[in-house]
Structure formats: structure tokens, C-alpha cells
Scaffold this motif. Structure first.
Motif, PDB file in Angstrom:
ATOM      1  N   TYR A   1      27.800  39.009  37.699  1.00  0.00           N
ATOM      2  CA  TYR A   1      28.370  39.576  38.918  1.00  0.00           C
ATOM      3  C   TYR A   1      28.973  40.956  38.636  1.00  0.00           C
ATOM      4  O   TYR A   1      28.685  41.920  39.337  1.00  0.00           O
ATOM      5  CB  TYR A   1      29.441  38.646  39.491  1.00  0.00           C
ATOM      6  N   ARG A   2      29.819  41.041  37.613  1.00  0.00           N
ATOM      7  CA  ARG A   2      30.497  42.309  37.307  1.00  0.00           C
ATOM      8  C   ARG A   2      29.525  43.418  36.951  1.00  0.00           C
ATOM      9  O   ARG A   2      29.693  44.561  37.378  1.00  0.00           O
ATOM     10  CB  ARG A   2      31.480  42.121  36.147  1.00  0.00           C
ATOM     11  N   ASP A   3      28.510  43.085  36.148  1.00  0.00           N
ATOM     12  CA  ASP A   3      27.639  44.122  35.602  1.00  0.00           C
ATOM     13  C   ASP A   3      26.363  44.369  36.392  1.00  0.00           C
ATOM     14  O   ASP A   3      25.735  45.410  36.225  1.00  0.00           O
ATOM     15  CB  ASP A   3      27.255  43.771  34.163  1.00  0.00           C
ATOM     16  N   TYR A   4      25.966  43.432  37.240  1.00  0.00           N
ATOM     17  CA  TYR A   4      24.683  43.583  37.942  1.00  0.00           C
ATOM     18  C   TYR A   4      24.820  43.400  39.457  1.00  0.00           C
ATOM     19  O   TYR A   4      24.439  44.274  40.230  1.00  0.00           O
ATOM     20  CB  TYR A   4      23.651  42.597  37.385  1.00  0.00           C
ATOM     21  N   LEU A   5      25.340  42.258  39.887  1.00  0.00           N
ATOM     22  CA  LEU A   5      25.357  41.959  41.322  1.00  0.00           C
ATOM     23  C   LEU A   5      26.308  42.867  42.090  1.00  0.00           C
ATOM     24  O   LEU A   5      25.911  43.494  43.080  1.00  0.00           O
ATOM     25  CB  LEU A   5      25.696  40.489  41.555  1.00  0.00           C
ATOM     26  N   GLU A   6      27.562  42.947  41.680  1.00  0.00           N
ATOM     27  CA  GLU A   6      28.539  43.766  42.406  1.00  0.00           C
ATOM     28  C   GLU A   6      28.130  45.242  42.465  1.00  0.00           C
ATOM     29  O   GLU A   6      28.151  45.828  43.555  1.00  0.00           O
ATOM     30  CB  GLU A   6      29.926  43.621  41.779  1.00  0.00           C
ATOM     31  N   PRO A   7      27.707  45.865  41.351  1.00  0.00           N
ATOM     32  CA  PRO A   7      27.295  47.273  41.437  1.00  0.00           C
ATOM     33  C   PRO A   7      26.096  47.512  42.357  1.00  0.00           C
ATOM     34  O   PRO A   7      25.902  48.623  42.854  1.00  0.00           O
ATOM     35  CB  PRO A   7      26.945  47.648  39.992  1.00  0.00           C
ATOM     36  N   ASN A   8      25.300  46.466  42.594  1.00  0.00           N
ATOM     37  CA  ASN A   8      24.156  46.585  43.492  1.00  0.00           C
ATOM     38  C   ASN A   8      24.466  46.116  44.909  1.00  0.00           C
ATOM     39  O   ASN A   8      23.572  45.996  45.739  1.00  0.00           O
ATOM     40  CB  ASN A   8      22.950  45.834  42.914  1.00  0.00           C
ATOM     41  N   GLY A   9      25.746  45.824  45.187  1.00  0.00           N
ATOM     42  CA  GLY A   9      26.174  45.512  46.543  1.00  0.00           C
ATOM     43  C   GLY A   9      26.046  44.063  46.961  1.00  0.00           C
ATOM     44  O   GLY A   9      26.117  43.758  48.149  1.00  0.00           O
ATOM     45  N   PHE A  10      25.897  43.131  46.012  1.00  0.00           N
ATOM     46  CA  PHE A  10      25.739  41.723  46.342  1.00  0.00           C
ATOM     47  C   PHE A  10      27.038  40.967  46.105  1.00  0.00           C
ATOM     48  O   PHE A  10      27.674  41.129  45.066  1.00  0.00           O
ATOM     49  CB  PHE A  10      24.600  41.094  45.548  1.00  0.00           C
ATOM     50  N   ALA A  11      27.419  40.110  47.057  1.00  0.00           N
ATOM     51  CA  ALA A  11      28.677  39.377  46.981  1.00  0.00           C
ATOM     52  C   ALA A  11      28.516  37.984  46.382  1.00  0.00           C
ATOM     53  O   ALA A  11      29.473  37.414  45.878  1.00  0.00           O
ATOM     54  CB  ALA A  11      29.297  39.261  48.377  1.00  0.00           C
ATOM     55  N   ASP A  12      27.317  37.424  46.431  1.00  0.00           N
ATOM     56  CA  ASP A  12      27.088  36.071  45.943  1.00  0.00           C
ATOM     57  C   ASP A  12      25.617  35.961  45.560  1.00  0.00           C
ATOM     58  O   ASP A  12      24.808  36.829  45.885  1.00  0.00           O
ATOM     59  CB  ASP A  12      27.431  35.043  47.032  1.00  0.00           C
TER      60      ASP A  12
END
Length: 136
Positions: free
Chosen positions: A108-119
Motif C-alpha cells: 500500500y505505502r510503496d505501490y497502491l497509495e502513490p498510484n491513487g488506490f485506497a484498497d
């Protein structure tokens, strides 16, 4: 925040690929029931649990898939595909696996959140004890 993705339509070159048509159909049906921003649909070799063809990637920044798979095999995290393949419940969301605190997940910290995904929802598609696909 990523924009909603329109329904995927098979391209003429894909029309003869029954495996890809299955993934496109599954994605289209799931999207009607549970809207999502992006997805990856992967066939899996049940002997090695490695992704294989066919593959369907929807609304993911080009070049980021390599990061995703490198992390899958090298960084300990929640809901790794290999763990879901063996778990009695072969599906989980990142929010449920982190007790509502997705920042506990390196993915989440390194891939999902920077790409705008919450879950993220991950599923191991199994027949018996053999995994044949990984939608996420």
C-alpha cells in the motif's frame, strides 16, 4: 483519484483467444456488481503458482506491473497471492487484512497509495486445492 474505467472490449486480435475472452467477460460482470478503478486478471500455473497467460490489465500505469510482481516475490506483506492460495478463505481486501490501517502494508505505502488506490481485493481462484487464477 483514478477515474472509473470503461468496460473492456476485446480487440480484433483478441477475438480468437478464448482465455482472454474469459477474463474480459469476468471483468465486465464483476464491474457491474462491484465497480472498480483498476484490475489485474492473471492465469496461474497451478504447479508453480506463477502467473502465466492469459493476462488482462485494466487502468494500470504502464511499466508499474514489474514493480508489483517484484514486490510480490521479495517483500513480506499481507494477502500475498501465495498465502491466499493456501488459506481457507482465498479472498481478502487490504483494508480487512490490516485492520483498517492500510499503511501497515508495504504494498500500500510503496505501490497502491502513490498510484491513487485506497484498497485492494485479491482472490485465489481455486478448483479443489489447485489455484488457477489471481484477480486483483
Amino acid at each position: 483519484m483514478p477515474q472509473p474505467v470503461p468496460a473492456v472490449r476485446p480487440q480484433p486480435t483478441e477475438a480468437g483467444d478464448p482465455g482472454r475472452r474469459i477474463l474480459v467477460t469476468a471483468s465486465s460482470r464483476l464491474r457491474r456488481a462491484v465497480p472498480f478503478d483498476a484490475a489485474g486478471w492473471f492465469a496461474v500455473d497451478p504447479g508453480t503458482l506463477l502467473p502465466t497467460c492469459p493476462v488482462l490489465i485494466e487502468n494500470v500505469v504502464p511499466g508499474r506491473c514489474e514493480d508489483y510482481w517484484l514486490r510480490e516475490g521479495t517483500v513480506e506483506d499481507v494477502t500475498l497471492f501465495r498465502d491466499l492460495a493456501r488459506h481457507p478463505t482465498p479472498a481478502a481486501t487490504l483494508l480487512s487484512a490490516t485492520g483498517g490501517n492500510p499503511r501497515r502494508s508495504a504494498r500500500y505505502r510503496d505501490y497502491l497509495e502513490p498510484n491513487g488506490f485506497a484498497d485492494e481485493l485479491r482472490i485465489a481462484l481455486r478448483v479443489g486445492d489447485r489455484t488457477w487464477g489471481w484477480p486483483c
